[in-house]
Design a protein around this motif. Structure first.
Motif, PDB file in Angstrom:
ATOM      1  N   LEU A 483       1.469 124.730  45.355  1.00 36.30           N
ATOM      2  CA  LEU A 483       0.869 123.724  44.461  1.00 36.30           C
ATOM      3  C   LEU A 483      -0.572 123.415  44.848  1.00 36.30           C
ATOM      4  O   LEU A 483      -1.292 122.766  44.085  1.00 36.30           O
ATOM      5  CB  LEU A 483       1.671 122.421  44.521  1.00 36.30           C
ATOM      6  CG  LEU A 483       2.975 122.332  43.729  1.00 36.30           C
ATOM      7  CD1 LEU A 483       3.661 121.007  44.017  1.00 36.30           C
ATOM      8  CD2 LEU A 483       2.727 122.483  42.231  1.00 36.30           C
ATOM      9  N   GLY A 484      -0.994 123.822  46.035  1.00 37.18           N
ATOM     10  CA  GLY A 484      -2.341 123.512  46.506  1.00 37.18           C
ATOM     11  C   GLY A 484      -3.410 124.031  45.556  1.00 37.18           C
ATOM     12  O   GLY A 484      -3.279 125.109  44.977  1.00 37.18           O
ATOM     13  N   GLY A 485      -4.483 123.248  45.384  1.00 35.59           N
ATOM     14  CA  GLY A 485      -5.573 123.651  44.503  1.00 35.59           C
ATOM     15  C   GLY A 485      -5.454 123.115  43.091  1.00 35.59           C
ATOM     16  O   GLY A 485      -6.256 123.468  42.228  1.00 35.59           O
ATOM     17  N   ASN A 486      -4.452 122.251  42.836  1.00 39.56           N
ATOM     18  CA  ASN A 486      -4.267 121.676  41.504  1.00 39.56           C
ATOM     19  C   ASN A 486      -4.879 120.280  41.411  1.00 39.56           C
ATOM     20  O   ASN A 486      -4.984 119.556  42.397  1.00 39.56           O
ATOM     21  CB  ASN A 486      -2.775 121.584  41.162  1.00 39.56           C
ATOM     22  CG  ASN A 486      -2.228 122.879  40.609  1.00 39.56           C
ATOM     23  OD1 ASN A 486      -2.497 123.244  39.472  1.00 39.56           O
ATOM     24  ND2 ASN A 486      -1.477 123.602  41.446  1.00 39.56           N
ATOM     25  N   MET A 487      -5.281 119.921  40.202  1.00 41.75           N
ATOM     26  CA  MET A 487      -5.780 118.585  39.919  1.00 41.75           C
ATOM     27  C   MET A 487      -5.318 118.178  38.525  1.00 41.75           C
ATOM     28  O   MET A 487      -5.769 118.699  37.526  1.00 41.75           O
ATOM     29  CB  MET A 487      -7.313 118.555  40.003  1.00 41.75           C
ATOM     30  CG  MET A 487      -7.914 117.155  40.220  1.00 41.75           C
ATOM     31  SD  MET A 487      -7.723 115.999  38.831  1.00 41.75           S
ATOM     32  CE  MET A 487      -8.653 116.845  37.546  1.00 41.75           C
ATOM     33  N   ASN A 488      -4.297 117.304  38.484  1.00 42.14           N
ATOM     34  CA  ASN A 488      -3.866 116.755  37.204  1.00 42.14           C
ATOM     35  C   ASN A 488      -3.434 115.303  37.431  1.00 42.14           C
ATOM     36  O   ASN A 488      -3.703 114.735  38.495  1.00 42.14           O
ATOM     37  CB  ASN A 488      -2.748 117.615  36.579  1.00 42.14           C
ATOM     38  CG  ASN A 488      -1.538 117.766  37.495  1.00 42.14           C
ATOM     39  OD1 ASN A 488      -1.017 116.792  38.026  1.00 42.14           O
ATOM     40  ND2 ASN A 488      -1.088 119.022  37.684  1.00 42.14           N
ATOM     41  N   LYS A 489      -2.776 114.703  36.483  1.00 47.11           N
ATOM     42  CA  LYS A 489      -2.448 113.278  36.566  1.00 47.11           C
ATOM     43  C   LYS A 489      -1.585 112.935  37.779  1.00 47.11           C
ATOM     44  O   LYS A 489      -1.683 111.837  38.328  1.00 47.11           O
ATOM     45  CB  LYS A 489      -1.734 112.828  35.285  1.00 47.11           C
ATOM     46  CG  LYS A 489      -2.625 112.840  34.048  1.00 47.11           C
ATOM     47  CD  LYS A 489      -1.834 112.415  32.822  1.00 47.11           C
ATOM     48  CE  LYS A 489      -2.704 112.454  31.570  1.00 47.11           C
ATOM     49  NZ  LYS A 489      -1.937 112.078  30.360  1.00 47.11           N
ATOM     50  N   LEU A 490      -0.736 113.860  38.208  1.00 46.85           N
ATOM     51  CA  LEU A 490       0.167 113.586  39.328  1.00 46.85           C
ATOM     52  C   LEU A 490      -0.198 114.370  40.576  1.00 46.85           C
ATOM     53  O   LEU A 490      -0.173 113.832  41.690  1.00 46.85           O
ATOM     54  CB  LEU A 490       1.609 113.924  38.923  1.00 46.85           C
ATOM     55  CG  LEU A 490       2.657 113.793  40.035  1.00 46.85           C
ATOM     56  CD1 LEU A 490       2.802 112.329  40.452  1.00 46.85           C
ATOM     57  CD2 LEU A 490       3.998 114.362  39.578  1.00 46.85           C
ATOM     58  N   ILE A 491      -0.529 115.627  40.405  1.00 45.72           N
ATOM     59  CA  ILE A 491      -0.718 116.534  41.546  1.00 45.72           C
ATOM     60  C   ILE A 491      -2.206 116.768  41.736  1.00 45.72           C
ATOM     61  O   ILE A 491      -2.864 117.401  40.900  1.00 45.72           O
ATOM     62  CB  ILE A 491       0.020 117.875  41.292  1.00 45.72           C
ATOM     63  CG1 ILE A 491       1.505 117.602  41.019  1.00 45.72           C
ATOM     64  CG2 ILE A 491      -0.150 118.824  42.472  1.00 45.72           C
ATOM     65  CD1 ILE A 491       2.218 118.738  40.326  1.00 45.72           C
TER      66      ILE A 491
END
Length: 516
Positions: A483-491
């Protein structure tokens, strides 16, 4: 094809902490509702190794002496701390006895230094042996598993096999191809599929002649103790003491952990003539500073804020400049948090594309500046340095060249950009250089997911792009380091090697998996 009469409702690939933390939350939710009958989900867990629920860091593939990188308070997610500390004290006699029997002089030293702190509940300064957390997480999931089956709230299937491929069926389910230990092939079908395989596979650095050198591509495969024994055998069989040299490629957390473990094994480190580490930084992670500062100035970031005009590059450069005093005398965690916090505040003005680029690319660049470890790890590596066992090269690995006596190292010196040959022959080489991008992954499953376009890499190249529901595609979920490298409302994490963060995310994923 699959012998299933019905597809599984949920299938996890991998049974380490990412899977276990999620199932603990999922089981707790089922027990709280206790709705049996038609709502009883069928859950399958696929694990390529024989040991379920612990994963590499907390199980038998690691060393009994391996410690958490952060103190206990930071390592255990806040909501889980009461249960963990209660179990820790109730079972102290068991884990302490086991550790004394199996940890050697390293365990004796750790127990002498840390038992008084544990008695005072001083969790800010204790870095526990990771196997203890492995025991806790295994005990927790096993207890919940029994309750779930006794109350018939779910059906749980455990499969010892490696998932090597997946495809979407005509009715939008996932068919997973499995290779079993005897190399036979089978298939399972699942409505929802969770990729929880842990960190990306270590990338090989070079082809080597096994007759000339003992090469270990991944220190955790098949296990750390077995690989250290291989190094010992290679050195024992080398007649000339001058050739009993070990090369470690990379200077990350695995490297400093290895030095700590070797320092506690005189029967191994006594054989080593010279231990050489090569990496672009030429340095190990910082020790964690306990210094309390009155203030945490961030002049470069403040200047940008006052100017009111900046872009992502100037923001990242300013953050890098302000991190320098935060790591001057070791990694000052509070100071680092101030720098990163102020950076994220200023990023709000740059928009979503800039945020995505920061979390996908630049966050890890900044994070690499303040890599850190606990006091025991730093002391262990320093002990070897004090007796002139360890040398550091600030360089980029090029290749190993075979000689009659072993291999020599060709590298590019960072400061000059020139190629050089290191003036030692090595009999053992250990690769701690990290993982490759997912589109070049040595994992058949991950490689196929990317190249068959079932899931897309995010900007980091080390993780999959997901939405706020953990989905890389409809009903295809990602959990864990991928999941590393994500940017959204939760993660919104640039790396997810942290058990506390996974425990934080686990209830959210459990909710998604239980939705119709």
């Amino acid at each position: 094809m699959s012998g299933q009469s019905q597809p599984a409702d949920i299938t996890f690939i991998g049974s380490g902490i990412a899977c276990t933390a999620t199932l603990i939350q999922l089981f707790r939710k089922l027990l709280n509702t206790e709705q049996a009958g038609n709502t009883r989900p069928e859950i399958t867990v696929i694990e390529k190794n024989r040991e379920f629920w612990k994963g590499i860091p907390y199980g038998s593939r690691s060393s009994v002496n391996a410690l958490t990188i952060t103190c206990v308070n930071d390592f255990i997610y806040e909501a889980e701390r009461p249960a963990f500390f209660r179990w820790f004290k109730e079972n102290q006699n068991d884990w302490e006895t086991y550790y004394r029997e199996h940890g050697g002089i390293t365990a004796e030293r750790w127990l002498k230094n840390n038992l008084p702190l544990i008695a005072k509940n001083d969790w800010e300064t204790v870095y526990i042996p990771r196997f203890i957390f492995g025991w806790y997480i295994h005990n927790t999931i096993a207890k919940l598993h029994r309750q779930i089956e006794e109350k018939q709230l779910a059906k749980i299937n455990l499969i010892h096999a490696e998932a090597i491929d997946a495809r979407v069926t005509g009715n939008k389910h996932y068919e997973v191809k499995l290779e079993h230990p005897d190399k036979s092939i089978s298939y399972i079908i699942s409505r929802k599929l969770v990729i929880a395989t842990g960190s990306a596979v270590v990338k090989p650095v070079d082809e080597v002649n096994a007759a000339q050198v003992t090469y270990i591509n991944d220190i955790y495969e098949p296990s750390v103790p077995l690989n250290i024994e291989k190094v010992k055998d290679a050195l024992t069989q080398t007649d000339w003491v001058e050739n009993r040299n070990v090369l470690i490629i990379g200077s990350n957390a695995s490297s400093i952990e290895l030095l700590y473990l070797l320092e506690g094994l005189p029967q191994v480190n006594g054989l080593i003539n010279n231990l050489v580490l090569i990496s672009p930084s030429g340095a190990l992670p910082y020790h964690i500073s306990t210094e309390t500062l009155d203030e945490h100035p961030t002049p470069s970031l403040k200047a940008l804020q006052n100017k009111g005009s900046y872009n992502l590059k100037t923001l990242v450069d300013a953050a890098a400049a302000d991190l320098q005093p935060a790591i001057k005398n070791g990694a000052n965690v509070a100071y680092i948090a101030t720098v990163i916090g102020n950076t994220l505040k200023l990023m709000e003005a740059l928009g979503d594309d800039a945020k995505k680029e920061f979390f996908g690319i630049h966050g890890m660049r900044l994070s690499n500046m303040f890599r850190r470890s606990g006091p025991e790890y730093k002391a262990g590596s320093q002990q070897l340095a004090d007796v002139r066992k360890v040398s550091f090269i600030k360089g980029k690995f090029i290749q190993m060249q075979t000689r009659n006596e072993g291999v020599v190292l060709r590298y590019e010196e960072v400061s000059s950009g020139t190629e050089k040959t290191y003036p030692l022959t090595f009999k053992a080489v250990i690769n701690c250089s990290g993982s490759d991008n997912l589109d070049r992954s040595a994992s058949p499953l991950i490689y196929n997911l990317v190249h068959k376009k079932l899931a897309a890499m995010n900007l980091s190249g080390k993780g999959f792009e997901v939405n706020e529901h953990f989905e890389a595609a409809p009903n295809l979920y990602i959990m864990g380091p991928l999941l590393g490298g994500n940017m959204n409302k939760l993660i919104h994490f640039w790396h997810l090697e942290n058990a506390s963060r996974l425990m934080y995310l686990a209830p959210y994923l459990a909710n998604e998996l239980l939705k119709d």
